[in-house]
Design an enzyme around this catalytic site. Structure first.
Site, PDB file in Angstrom:
ATOM      1  N   ASP A   1       1.246   9.736-107.514  1.00 11.12           N
ATOM      2  CA  ASP A   1       0.080   9.738-107.632  1.00 11.12           C
ATOM      3  C   ASP A   1      -0.556  10.009-109.053  1.00 11.12           C
ATOM      4  O   ASP A   1       0.264  10.502-109.779  1.00 11.12           O
ATOM      5  CB  ASP A   1      -0.662  10.879-106.662  1.00 11.12           C
TER       6      ASP A   1
HETATM    7  C1  BGC Z   1      -5.935  10.288-105.693  1.00 10.49           C
HETATM    8  C2  BGC Z   1      -5.317   8.757-105.266  1.00 10.49           C
HETATM    9  C3  BGC Z   1      -5.588   7.624-106.150  1.00 10.49           C
HETATM   10  C4  BGC Z   1      -5.391   7.823-107.473  1.00 10.49           C
HETATM   11  C5  BGC Z   1      -6.044   6.878-108.472  1.00 10.49           C
HETATM   12  C6  BGC Z   1      -5.611  10.169-107.312  1.00 10.49           C
HETATM   13  O1  BGC Z   1      -6.471  11.411-107.735  1.00 10.49           O
HETATM   14  O2  BGC Z   1      -5.264  11.368-105.340  1.00 10.49           O
HETATM   15  O3  BGC Z   1      -5.558   8.749-103.892  1.00 10.49           O
HETATM   16  O4  BGC Z   1      -5.361   6.549-105.757  1.00 10.49           O
HETATM   17  O5  BGC Z   1      -6.226   9.153-107.852  1.00 10.49           O
HETATM   18  O6  BGC Z   1      -7.418   7.015-108.731  1.00 10.49           O
END
Ligand code: BGC
Length: 757
Positions: free
Chosen positions: A229
């Site tokens: 993530d």
């Molecule tokens: C979120 C993800 C997301 C990623 C990219 C993160 O903060 O938890 O779900 O895909 O950011 O935006």
């Protein structure tokens, strides 16, 4: 030649460079060899591709894309085929925008209704999250676009999400929190899996070899790429060693240098770096093949699909006296009250925020059905709930609130029927923090009370990403519609349902509790001092409410229709080699309208030796029936879905016994039942000196051998006394051997156990 086959041509530095992103949204390529980087984008209920020249994170504006219903709504459809079709459309839009991987679906379990991101997740139940998540992946990947199943794993709260440790026992971890991921990985082989921010039992998910290698790759056979993530990696070397392939977003080369240094010092196994770099090359291979001949996605067709999906996601919770549907051709005047009718809430905030291609408001769509003459509108409340700064400002707000309420009440008193839109303010639901309570704003509930005082023919329509408390007033309103967050076509979908053009068929994929203190994680949410204790174990969602026999506002699986369905007695086909159970359930539409019914099957094992809820969802099927039509609905219960995880044996097992299969229209509306004998799996556990006397006696051959061994000694008497066995049954047999007069020795026991093997 595939890029992956050129791994050996890469220098160590080039390999290390591949382990982190080039930008916020692209991976690196290898220019020298012509390997391209690939583009990824959020997800999940639409495409969030930052417009060229927009800010890097893209939160400030992305290219217009269809905003489909978020997962909270889609989850209520219980409809895998519908979700697959939404996935196909999402994949087509991604492909059209040059996006190779769409960052979704989110399949985390709604452990607490307070989780700030529940609107992005499907259900409190792992079967629904798994089946619908798999359908989503199948749809997206059919367009030659990869999915990224997230957030792996046990990311069930937003509070302190970058550091907190989810403390979960093996059974709930496997049976509740990993189960949807397992289904999706084994059935659909997603291109990527996204490792979560949090720790699990003290280890960061991005740095956990057990999670990323032992379970995901070795046990489940995952062949794709593991991406972090965004910003989830604490120690890049540990992450690559554990099984993580790609750190996102770009780290400006900082983590690449650390990975390279660890390789050179011998702290990182070269095979781990080869695996990671190889996976990034493989992703580039996948991104550059297939699907390019797609016609351009058609925004109108996608909007129509968004409307259909939203319509199938609306849950009719209550409809006393058949107040709904409203008659589009009737003469009744309709007061539409509530700002959400005019200014819809249709998605949650954070990384999943989509810039919709268009946006419908329910008010306009209601007017479209009933005509301007019949419909009057009053906003009734303010959208925000900020207190005023200082006495004068507060006074001003108070006056404004009273004025809005009075205006709405006057309108309600004059109308034949009142449709009140209530819901959660946008600022309360977002990624990054959790809710503090389940309450609607007091301004809204006070308004509802005022409306009910002048007119009782009230329909309440809710807009909310997480469950809200409705107890206290749910019985005072004849009709209650759970509209969740429905995406860009939510306005027309709601009007379709209110006027009966669509017969509601959504079912709750999460329980609506009476109050927050009834919820399973109440005492352990969101945790403290960096630890979140999953103290409720496997008793999550409906498992909890049923095991505790707690009353609820609306149970899991509940949802009404404008028609009625009757269930006949289920029949079971003979069990085949796969061990799956095939149940045939006659379902008839006994009303006047065509309708869609979700047939739910719950399993219980009375007298089970392990702890388990009285019933758990094991299968479901959707059927559409014309008025008067009866059909036999086939519901398949996979043997695997009857299994539990045995933490000592370290594997899934089916406990043998007489299972009770309940067929229902909700977890608390069981219509028929059938018992079935299911053969159990052998746990394959060997008895040893540390096994308890009770465990030995539970195995008939071992009990007999032990009795033979002690024959004629004082211990024989002990073994024939149920009272004594009850008292010493928990003693390891090795220790029994040392007891005075037992005449047992560890050697004798060992050779007895060997013979048994
Ligand atoms: C979120 C993800 C997301 C990623 C990219 C993160 O903060 O938890 O779900 O895909 O950011 O935006």
């Amino acid at each position: 030649m595939a890029y992956r086959d050129r791994l050996d041509e890469l220098t160590a530095a080039e390999k290390a460079a591949l382990t982190s992103g080039a930008t916020a949204w692209t991976t690196k390529g290898v220019e020298r060899l012509g390997v391209p980087g690939v583009r990824v984008a959020d997800g999940p209920h639409g495409l969030r591709r930052p417009a060229d020249g927009a800010d890097e994170l893209g939160l400030g504006g992305s290219v217009p894309a269809t905003c489909f219903p978020p997962a909270v709504a889609l989850g209520s459809s219980w409809d895998a085929d519908l979700v697959r079709r939404v996935g196909v459309a999402l994949g087509a839009e991604a492909r059209d925008q040059g996006v190779a991987v769409l960052l979704g679906p989110g399949v985390n379990i709604k452990r607490s209704p307070l989780c700030g991101r529940n609107f992005e997740y499907f259900s409190e139940d792992p079967l629904i999250a798994g089946v619908l998540g798999a359908a989503w992946v199948a749809g997206v990947q059919s367009r030659g676009v990869g999915a990224s199943v997230k957030h792996f794993a046990a990311n069930n709260a937003e509070h302190d999400r970058f550091r907190a440790s989810s403390e979960v026992d093996p059974r709930p971890l496997r049976e509740i929190y990993l189960r949807a991921f397992q289904r999706i990985v084994t059935e659909q082989q997603p291109w990527t899996v996204m490792a979560a921010y949090n720790k699990i039992n003290g280890v960061y998910a991005t740095q956990d070899p057990w999670l990323l290698t032992t379970v995901l790759r070795e046990e489940w056979g995952f062949t794709g790429l593991v991406v972090s993530d965004w910003g989830a990696v604490d120690d890049p070397v540990a992450a690559v060693a554990a099984g993580l392939d790609l750190i996102m977003p770009s780290t400006d080369g900082r983590t690449d240098a650390l990975v390279l240094a660890a390789l050179e010092s011998g702290d990182l196994d070269p095979a781990a770096l080869d695996r990671a770099a190889g996976k990034v090359l493989e992703l580039a291979d996948r991104a550059s093949t297939g699907g390019s001949t797609d016609p351009e996605p058609d925004p109108d067709a996608h909007h129509a699909l968004a409307r259909e999906a939203a319509g199938k996601s609306v849950v009719l919770l209550r409809n006393e006296g058949g107040l709904l549907p409203l008659d589009p051709a009737g003469a009744e005047t309709i007061a539409v009250i509530g700002e959400f009718a005019r200014t819809p809430r249709y998605q949650g905030a954070g990384s999943s925020l989509i810039n919709p291609t268009r946006l419908e408001a329910a008010l306009e769509e209601i007017v479209r059905y009933a005509g301007t003459d019949r419909v009057r509108f009053a906003p009734g409340y303010r959208l925000g709930t900020e207190p005023g700064d200082g006495a004068a400002a507060e006074q001003q707000i108070g006056d404004e609130v009273s004025r809005l309420r009075e205006e709405a009440t006057t309108l309600a008193a004059e109308a034949d029927v009142v449709v009140v839109f209530l819901g959660l303010p946008a600022a309360e639901e977002s990624e990054g923090f959790d809710r503090q309570h389940l309450e609607l704003p007091a301004e809204q509930t006070t308004l509802l009370d005022a409306v009910l005082a002048v007119n009782q023919r009230v329909v309440v329509v809710l807009s909310n990403g997480g469950v809200v408390r409705v107890s206290g007033w749910q019985d005072l309103v004849p009709a209650l519609v759970e509209g969740w967050l429905l995406g860009q076509a939510g306005g027309s979908a709601l009007a379709d349902v209110l006027f009966g053009a669509v017969n509601p068929s959504g079912r709750l994929a999460e329980t609506i509790p009476l109050k927050l203190s009834d919820t399973p994680a109440y005492l352990d949410f969101p945790g403290q001092f960096g630890r979140i204790r999953y103290g409720e174990g496997i008793f999550v969602g409906h498992r909890w409410y049923d095991a505790r026999d707690l009353p609820v506002s609306f149970p899991f699986g509940h949802g009404l229709s404008y028609t009625t369905f009757e269930y006949g007695s289920p029949r079971l086909d003979p069990v085949g080699d796969d061990g799956d159970l095939r149940l045939r359930v006659p379902v008839g539409n006994t009303g006047e309208r065509a309708g869609r019914e979700v047939v739910q099957v719950y399993a219980g094992l009375p007298g089970s030796r392990i702890s388990r809820p009285p019933r758990q969802l094991v299968s479901f099927a959707v059927t559409e029936l014309a008025p008067g039509e009866t059909r036999e609905v086939e519901v398949i219960i996979g043997r695997q879905d009857l299994a539990y995880y045995h933490p000592v044996a370290g594997r899934w097992l089916v406990e043998g016994g007489r299972y009770q299969l309940e067929v229902g229209a909700s977890s608390r509306d069981i219509r028929s039942m059938i018992m079935v004998d299911v053969a159990g799996d052998d746990p394959g556990l060997r008895l040893h000196l540390g096994s308890s006397l009770g465990e030995v006696l539970a195995v008939p051959a071992a009990a007999e051998a032990l009795r033979r061994l002690v024959d004629g000694t004082p211990t024989a008497g002990m073994l024939s006394s149920p009272e004594l066995i009850a008292m010493i049954g928990s003693m390891p047999i090795g220790r029994l051997a040392g007891f005075p007069g037992s005449q047992l020795t560890p050697d004798k026991l060992e050779s007895m156990l060997e013979q048994l093997d």
